[in-house]
Design an enzyme around this catalytic site. Sequence first.
Site, PDB file in Angstrom:
ATOM      1  N   ASP A  55      -9.169   5.982  78.565  1.00  0.00           N
ATOM      2  CA  ASP A  55      -8.801   6.577  77.272  1.00  0.00           C
ATOM      3  C   ASP A  55      -7.450   7.284  77.403  1.00  0.00           C
ATOM      4  OD1 ASP A  55      -9.668   8.711  78.780  1.00  0.00           O
ATOM      5  OD2 ASP A  55     -10.903   9.616  77.196  1.00  0.00           O
ATOM      6  N   SER A  56      -6.892   7.276  78.632  1.00  0.00           N
ATOM      7  CA  SER A  56      -5.509   7.727  78.834  1.00  0.00           C
ATOM      8  C   SER A  56      -4.552   6.893  77.985  1.00  0.00           C
ATOM      9  CB  SER A  56      -5.123   7.628  80.315  1.00  0.00           C
ATOM     10  OG  SER A  56      -5.399   6.335  80.816  1.00  0.00           O
ATOM     11  N   ASP A  94     -13.462   2.985  79.194  1.00  0.00           N
ATOM     12  CA  ASP A  94     -13.788   4.398  79.000  1.00  0.00           C
ATOM     13  C   ASP A  94     -14.524   4.597  77.685  1.00  0.00           C
ATOM     14  OD1 ASP A  94     -13.379   6.582  80.645  1.00  0.00           O
ATOM     15  OD2 ASP A  94     -11.209   6.578  80.346  1.00  0.00           O
ATOM     16  N   LYS A 124     -17.211   3.872  81.546  1.00  0.00           N
ATOM     17  CA  LYS A 124     -17.026   5.145  82.260  1.00  0.00           C
ATOM     18  C   LYS A 124     -17.251   6.290  81.290  1.00  0.00           C
ATOM     19  CE  LYS A 124     -12.823   6.785  83.697  1.00  0.00           C
ATOM     20  NZ  LYS A 124     -12.689   8.046  82.925  1.00  0.00           N
ATOM     21  N   GLU A 126     -17.158  10.664  81.026  1.00  0.00           N
ATOM     22  CA  GLU A 126     -16.833  11.963  81.634  1.00  0.00           C
ATOM     23  C   GLU A 126     -17.992  12.920  81.426  1.00  0.00           C
ATOM     24  OE1 GLU A 126     -13.248  13.702  80.075  1.00  0.00           O
ATOM     25  OE2 GLU A 126     -12.078  11.891  80.447  1.00  0.00           O
ATOM     26  N   GLU A 193     -11.641  13.664  89.705  1.00  0.00           N
ATOM     27  CA  GLU A 193     -10.261  13.889  89.251  1.00  0.00           C
ATOM     28  C   GLU A 193      -9.818  15.330  89.542  1.00  0.00           C
ATOM     29  OE1 GLU A 193      -9.212  12.388  85.389  1.00  0.00           O
ATOM     30  OE2 GLU A 193      -7.333  13.516  85.347  1.00  0.00           O
TER      31      GLU A 193
END
Length: 274
Positions: A55-56, A94, A124, A126, A193
């Site tokens: 999602d970067s 993501d 993925k 978070e 991270e």
Amino acid sequence: MEAFLKNKPNTKKRTLFHLQKKKDRKEKIISLTAYDALTAAWLSECDIDFLLVGDSLGNVVAGYESTLPVTMDQMAYHTEIVVRGAVNVPVVADMPFLSYEINPEEAVRNAGRLVKQSGAAGVKIEGGMNIIPAVKKILNAHIPVLGHTGLKPQTVLQLGGYKVQGKTPDAAEIIKEEAKALQDAGVFAVVLECIPGELAREITEELEIPTIGIGAGKECDGQILVTHDLLGWFDKPKKFVKQYSNFRDTAVTSVKTFIEEVNLGEFPNQEHTF
Ligand code: KIV
């Protein structure tokens, strides 16, 4: 997308299973981000274990200040085009902010969309303890999940910035517990991270599943970076990034030369004219 490829990848088709084998054999796992088909294609020519549609993309290609505005529609589209370009490399997508927090049912629906509609091999997410019910529900639908703890960019508003996490003994303990809880829930690997290298080493030793570091030192089982960071698309590199080339300068110089040649009447010349 074979048309994009200069050389056919010499690797046979990889799956996410192969990551655990690499940890067991003490071989490093390598992953990079891709947001489009062409990048996915040329990265497929390299020895990449999986591609991440991070999602970067919110910061890198959409120009947002954070990843928070990224939507499911954007993730579904970018995942679909990366999958189209990737050859023999699994693609992980993501889950964007608020696509999995509301309830586990919505989480599985959104994860399912990234797999069913866009062709991702896994997703993925978070988070730590807060996401365990969603992780379990997604795994129940037979969708592989990659965990992500340490610095969680989607919590930036609460954190007040992108800061190194796990610096105090209590904070380090929470990250260890989160990584262990994610493993117990069944994730296939966990991204660590921006945490101290020593903490990442301890987690990597304690976990049976692979750890994949970004700003977490060299002791992780693997490394992931944003491809644009590694290539030098940005002026100011982050501390944990090594720029292996300087694409931005090359691109600017090339465009300036093009403008100059057009103005001088040097381009297009006979060679480029039908
Ligand atoms: O969004 C992203 O690109 C990530 C990283 C781990 C590279 O989450």
